[in-house]
Design a protein around this motif. Structure first.
Motif, PDB file in Angstrom:
ATOM      1  N   GLY A   1     124.653  11.467 -12.994  1.00 12.75           N
ATOM      2  CA  GLY A   1     123.670  12.319 -13.654  1.00 12.75           C
ATOM      3  C   GLY A   1     124.071  12.791 -15.027  1.00 12.75           C
ATOM      4  O   GLY A   1     123.380  13.619 -15.628  1.00 12.75           O
ATOM      5  N   PHE A   2     125.185  12.281 -15.556  1.00 16.35           N
ATOM      6  CA  PHE A   2     125.645  12.703 -16.877  1.00 16.35           C
ATOM      7  C   PHE A   2     124.685  12.227 -17.965  1.00 16.35           C
ATOM      8  O   PHE A   2     124.017  11.195 -17.818  1.00 16.35           O
ATOM      9  CB  PHE A   2     127.042  12.139 -17.151  1.00 16.35           C
ATOM     10  CG  PHE A   2     128.136  13.166 -17.142  1.00 16.35           C
ATOM     11  CD1 PHE A   2     128.328  13.976 -16.033  1.00 16.35           C
ATOM     12  CD2 PHE A   2     128.981  13.325 -18.224  1.00 16.35           C
ATOM     13  CE1 PHE A   2     129.337  14.918 -16.008  1.00 16.35           C
ATOM     14  CE2 PHE A   2     129.995  14.264 -18.214  1.00 16.35           C
ATOM     15  CZ  PHE A   2     130.164  15.068 -17.105  1.00 16.35           C
ATOM     16  N   PRO A   3     124.637  12.965 -19.084  1.00 18.23           N
ATOM     17  CA  PRO A   3     123.843  12.502 -20.222  1.00 18.23           C
ATOM     18  C   PRO A   3     124.457  11.260 -20.849  1.00 18.23           C
ATOM     19  O   PRO A   3     125.627  10.942 -20.601  1.00 18.23           O
ATOM     20  CB  PRO A   3     123.889  13.692 -21.193  1.00 18.23           C
ATOM     21  CG  PRO A   3     125.124  14.438 -20.821  1.00 18.23           C
ATOM     22  CD  PRO A   3     125.282  14.269 -19.344  1.00 18.23           C
TER      23      PRO A   3
ATOM     24  N   ARG B   1     134.603   4.452 -15.900  1.00 17.93           N
ATOM     25  CA  ARG B   1     134.248   5.538 -14.970  1.00 17.93           C
ATOM     26  C   ARG B   1     132.777   5.914 -15.114  1.00 17.93           C
ATOM     27  O   ARG B   1     132.064   6.098 -14.118  1.00 17.93           O
ATOM     28  CB  ARG B   1     135.132   6.756 -15.249  1.00 17.93           C
ATOM     29  CG  ARG B   1     134.943   7.920 -14.285  1.00 17.93           C
ATOM     30  CD  ARG B   1     135.589   7.644 -12.949  1.00 17.93           C
ATOM     31  NE  ARG B   1     135.497   8.786 -12.042  1.00 17.93           N
ATOM     32  CZ  ARG B   1     135.973   8.785 -10.808  1.00 17.93           C
ATOM     33  NH1 ARG B   1     136.583   7.713 -10.342  1.00 17.93           N
ATOM     34  NH2 ARG B   1     135.846   9.843 -10.032  1.00 17.93           N
ATOM     35  N   ALA B   2     132.317   6.020 -16.349  1.00 13.29           N
ATOM     36  CA  ALA B   2     130.925   6.382 -16.590  1.00 13.29           C
ATOM     37  C   ALA B   2     129.977   5.319 -16.043  1.00 13.29           C
ATOM     38  O   ALA B   2     128.970   5.627 -15.405  1.00 13.29           O
ATOM     39  CB  ALA B   2     130.698   6.599 -18.082  1.00 13.29           C
TER      40      ALA B   2
ATOM     41  N   VAL C   1     130.479  19.770 -19.560  1.00 12.72           N
ATOM     42  CA  VAL C   1     129.298  19.355 -18.804  1.00 12.72           C
ATOM     43  C   VAL C   1     129.535  19.558 -17.304  1.00 12.72           C
ATOM     44  O   VAL C   1     128.647  20.030 -16.569  1.00 12.72           O
ATOM     45  CB  VAL C   1     128.931  17.895 -19.110  1.00 12.72           C
ATOM     46  CG1 VAL C   1     127.812  17.402 -18.190  1.00 12.72           C
ATOM     47  CG2 VAL C   1     128.504  17.738 -20.563  1.00 12.72           C
ATOM     48  N   LEU C   2     130.755  19.246 -16.835  1.00 13.51           N
ATOM     49  CA  LEU C   2     131.075  19.444 -15.428  1.00 13.51           C
ATOM     50  C   LEU C   2     131.013  20.926 -15.056  1.00 13.51           C
ATOM     51  O   LEU C   2     130.439  21.291 -14.018  1.00 13.51           O
ATOM     52  CB  LEU C   2     132.472  18.904 -15.123  1.00 13.51           C
ATOM     53  CG  LEU C   2     132.648  17.390 -15.188  1.00 13.51           C
ATOM     54  CD1 LEU C   2     134.131  17.029 -15.111  1.00 13.51           C
ATOM     55  CD2 LEU C   2     131.883  16.705 -14.059  1.00 13.51           C
TER      56      LEU C   2
END
Length: 319
Positions: free
Chosen positions: A228-230, A252-253, A155-156
């Motif tokens: 902005g991660f899913p 972290r998330a 994803v990154l």
């Protein structure tokens, strides 16, 4: 208490420990090829090997699945083993429960190709799916162990390349801490049957090679900006040394405002979901993944339940 069926996972890892201490001089990693032996065969699933942007891959297509929903699957194996063959049954069970097709990408392994070869291959497979016309908002990533960490770094990398993001991530015991900082390496040392600190350190060394850094966000997502991660769903066993990897990742998330769920399954080993179709804990884990991700892929509960019902009938017929 763990079921007797889930004991097969612990027995397998004990055999791996024996193989590590007394390696076969001709094929020291040959035991990993039999990883998938602990998984029951999911019925009514077709498999088709394809080339995904130069990455060997395998389509996993359950009967009656939604043809336009896809799970990109990244297998575990410490970046030194595992393949689409060892994991096709696990991801077959997952795809069937969700009611979507899956693509298993066989990224290059670290002994010959250290980081960032793996994230490059996974991103190439994602790009291939997009080029085939699949929409990112109808796509999820799934991975176990090293494959779980690779889902995050893919994803990154995709974000770096301005590619759209998938709808969700399903992570099985994700290996995310390349610095091995978790206290669970000590607290679960006697419970975990294989993933001792010295074992995982050897995998880190092979993965990073001579020039890689354990603080590189594309290797260690605990150093990444996850904004902005899913949505992320993490599953982990209470008895594994990588337990704290998932705790640190969850923290972290959440720091970056990411929707995250983490389920800890009591008395379970690393990637216990490999016993899908045999152990009730593995089947329950797959069920939870499916119930969580189906609506994120635009599938109704009814559609996902219908796929699961097919699997239940087939399992009953096999008994």
């Amino acid at each position: 208490m763990a079921s007797k069926e889930s004991q097969a996972i612990k027995d397998m890892y004990r055999a791996w420990t024996e193989a590590r201490l007394n390696p076969d001089p001709i094929d020291p990693l040959g035991h990993i090829d039999h990883w998938g032996d602990v998984t029951a065969e999911p019925r009514a699933v077709d498999y088709l090997e394809v080339d995904a942007n130069g990455v060997p891959a395998m389509w996993v297509v359950p009967k009656g699945c939604a043809a336009d929903r896809v799970i990109l699957c990244l297998h575990g194996g410490g970046f030194v083993g595992g393949s689409r063959y060892t994991h096709r049954k696990l991801f077959g069970h997952l795809a069937k429960a969700v009611g979507a097709r899956a693509l298993i990408a066989d990224y290059r392994l670290s002994y010959q190709h250290p980081h960032p070869a793996q994230v490059d291959d996974a991103t190439a497979a994602f790009q291939w799916l997009l080029d085939q016309g699949f929409r990112a908002e109808r796509m999820a990533f799934a991975g176990d162990s090293s494959g779980g960490g690779l889902c995050l770094t893919t994803v990154l990398r995709a974000r770096e390349r301005r590619l759209p993001q998938p709808a969700a991530l399903m992570l099985i015991s994700p290996w995310s801490d390349m610095e091995l900082s978790g206290a669970s390496y000590e607290t679960n040392h006697e419970k975990d049957a294989f993933f001792y600190r010295e074992v995982v350190q050897g995998l880190v060394d092979a993965f990073l090679g001579k020039e890689g850094s354990a603080k590189d966000p594309l290797a260690n997502p605990l150093y990444a900006d996850l904004s902005g991660f899913p949505p992320i769903y993490i599953q982990v066993g209470s008895d594994e040394t990588l337990l704290d990897d998932t705790r640190l990742l969850e923290g972290r998330a959440r720091k970056y405002g990411v929707e995250v769920r983490r389920d800890v399954f009591p008395d379970q080993q690393h990637t216990f979901q490999m016993a899908a179709g045999r152990a009730p804990e593995a089947d329950e884990a797959i069920r939870r993944f499916a119930a969580w991700v189906a609506p994120k892929l635009g599938l109704t509960v009814r559609e996902s339940a219908a796929a699961a019902a097919i699997d239940s009938r087939d399992r009953a017929a096999a008994l």
